[in-house]
Enzyme design. Structure first.
Site, PDB file in Angstrom:
ATOM      1  N   GLY A 132       2.895   2.148  10.856  1.00  0.00           N
ATOM      2  CA  GLY A 132       3.855   3.241  10.724  1.00  0.00           C
ATOM      3  C   GLY A 132       4.598   3.580  12.001  1.00  0.00           C
ATOM      4  CG  ASN A 189      -1.769   1.200   1.372  1.00  0.00           C
ATOM      5  OD1 ASN A 189      -1.790   2.042   0.483  1.00  0.00           O
ATOM      6  ND2 ASN A 189      -2.477   1.310   2.487  1.00  0.00           N
ATOM      7  CD1 TRP A 190       3.433   0.916  -2.796  1.00  0.00           C
ATOM      8  CD2 TRP A 190       3.337   1.936  -4.800  1.00  0.00           C
ATOM      9  NE1 TRP A 190       4.034   0.079  -3.721  1.00  0.00           N
ATOM     10  CE2 TRP A 190       3.994   0.679  -4.967  1.00  0.00           C
ATOM     11  CE3 TRP A 190       3.166   2.733  -5.935  1.00  0.00           C
ATOM     12  CZ2 TRP A 190       4.463   0.227  -6.207  1.00  0.00           C
ATOM     13  CZ3 TRP A 190       3.630   2.291  -7.166  1.00  0.00           C
ATOM     14  CH2 TRP A 190       4.278   1.049  -7.293  1.00  0.00           C
ATOM     15  CE  LYS A 191      -0.153   3.034   4.817  1.00  0.00           C
ATOM     16  NZ  LYS A 191       0.045   3.094   6.258  1.00  0.00           N
ATOM     17  CG  HIS A 222      -5.791   1.800   5.424  1.00  0.00           C
ATOM     18  ND1 HIS A 222      -5.298   2.695   6.349  1.00  0.00           N
ATOM     19  CD2 HIS A 222      -4.793   0.932   5.162  1.00  0.00           C
ATOM     20  CE1 HIS A 222      -4.044   2.390   6.617  1.00  0.00           C
ATOM     21  NE2 HIS A 222      -3.701   1.316   5.912  1.00  0.00           N
ATOM     22  N   GLY A 228       2.992  -1.075   4.233  1.00  0.00           N
ATOM     23  CA  GLY A 228       3.069   0.346   3.907  1.00  0.00           C
ATOM     24  C   GLY A 228       4.502   0.751   3.622  1.00  0.00           C
ATOM     25  N   GLY A 229       5.164   1.313   4.626  1.00  0.00           N
ATOM     26  CA  GLY A 229       6.515   1.864   4.465  1.00  0.00           C
ATOM     27  C   GLY A 229       7.500   0.954   3.740  1.00  0.00           C
ATOM     28  CD  GLU A 264      -3.303  -2.547   7.268  1.00  0.00           C
ATOM     29  OE1 GLU A 264      -2.223  -2.747   6.718  1.00  0.00           O
ATOM     30  OE2 GLU A 264      -3.985  -1.538   7.061  1.00  0.00           O
ATOM     31  CD  GLU A 294      -2.721   5.288   6.922  1.00  0.00           C
ATOM     32  OE1 GLU A 294      -2.758   5.292   5.681  1.00  0.00           O
ATOM     33  OE2 GLU A 294      -1.772   4.779   7.563  1.00  0.00           O
ATOM     34  CB  SER A 311       5.626  -1.968  11.795  1.00  0.00           C
ATOM     35  OG  SER A 311       5.230  -0.651  12.106  1.00  0.00           O
TER      36      SER A 311
HETATM   37  P1  13P Z   1       3.221   0.269   7.641  1.00  0.00           P
HETATM   38  O1  13P Z   1       3.726  -1.012   7.030  1.00  0.00           O
HETATM   39  O2  13P Z   1       3.954   1.484   7.173  1.00  0.00           O
HETATM   40  O3  13P Z   1       3.124   0.158   9.123  1.00  0.00           O
HETATM   41  O4  13P Z   1       1.709   0.469   7.100  1.00  0.00           O
HETATM   42  C1  13P Z   1       0.821  -0.580   7.198  1.00  0.00           C
HETATM   43  C2  13P Z   1      -0.407  -0.226   6.473  1.00  0.00           C
HETATM   44  O5  13P Z   1      -1.157   0.636   6.891  1.00  0.00           O
HETATM   45  C3  13P Z   1      -0.693  -0.914   5.203  1.00  0.00           C
HETATM   46  O6  13P Z   1      -1.971  -0.657   4.747  1.00  0.00           O
END
Ligand code: 13P
Length: 255
Positions: free
Chosen positions: A177, A9-11, A99, A238-239, A171, A101, A217
């Site tokens: 993050g 997920n590149w956000k 999600h 994500g990251g 999640e 977020e 993470s």
């Molecule tokens: P991180 O891997 O950066 O913690 O993000 C997880 C995430 O929200 C994937 O959708």
């Protein structure tokens, strides 16, 4: 029989050129890995500006592309929004819904999440359905109730047949993050619980066939332990999905 899914997920990261570059690097890095025959599915989720170009970049690869969001309406006066049909017209058949977020920052309620699920389903899309509790909720031992409520309010109205289009991503908000991952046993415990909720709502077969990803993470150093858990079918990352070498290291762990 479930396979392993590694989804990035590149956000809201990377501009158009950077997104195409990352897609290119990932596909190059895992060229000849024969993902399908190794039962591994890789998905990347760029921002909307890059969606169509990344689809084009990856068209001759085994890597799939998903959208990070849709709005539940088909079309109309909804400034700034994009529908399932529009995302599909860019060659994308999967969407991330719910999600944390989206829920926390953009106010996607359980009702809105449910409407988005319905829109994606009626457009024939696959869904990565995200759920997760906050740190406060875990500290007050409400995590199982929260997860059950999120499932009930957004997902479990679907039919057994429609559930075939669903991948669940657990999640925990406190692990996103933050560098702090749920331990293997915390993650496994919740994944097992999610499977029980699905079994109680549908049947054993649906429960056993539903893919449940862990997110929060995930990185090469913790992926191995997480993937070894019997109810964890991969990761939503994500990251660590923003660097081709790191993301591909995680894919290699799954292979
Ligand atoms: P991180 O891997 O950066 O913690 O993000 C997880 C995430 O929200 C994937 O959708």
């Amino acid at each position: 029989m479930r396979h392993t899914i590694i989804a990035g997920n590149w956000k809201m990261n990377l501009d158009l050129e950077e997104s195409i570059e990352l897609a290119k690097s990932i596909s190059k890095n895992i060229e000849n890995k024969e993902l399908n025959s190794n039962n591994v599915k890789v998905i990347v989720s760029p921002n909307l500006i890059a969606l169509s170009s990344v689809v084009n970049e990856l068209k001759n690869t085994e890597i799939q592309v998903s959208s990070q969001n849709i709005y539940h309406k088909e079309s109309g006066a909804y400034t700034g929004e994009v529908s399932a049909k529009m995302v599909k017209s860019a060659g994308v058949n999967t969407v991330i819904i719910g999600h944390s977020e989206r829920r926390a920052i953009f106010g996607d309620s359980d009702q809105e999440v449910k409407s988005k699920v319905n829109s994606a389903i009626s457009n024939g899309m696959d869904i990565i359905f995200c759920i997760g509790e906050t740190l406060e909720q875990r500290k007050s031992k409400k995590e199982f109730d929260i997860i059950k409520a999120q499932l009930e309010q957004g997902l479990l109205h679907l039919s057994t047949e429609q559930m075939k289009s669903i991948v669940i991503a657990y999640e925990p908000v406190w692990a996103i993050g933050t560098g702090e991952t749920a331990s293997d046993s915390q993650a496994q415990e919740m994944h097992k619980y999610i499977r029980t909720v699905i079994k109680d709502s549908y049947n054993e077969k649906t429960s056993e066939n539903t893919h449940i990803l862990y997110g929060g993470s995930v990185k090469p150093s913790n992926a191995k332990g997480l993937f070894a858990c019997s109810d964890i079918d991969g990761a939503l990352i994500g990251g660590a999905s923003l660097k081709a070498d790191v993301f591909c290291e995680i894919i290699n762990i799954a292979l």
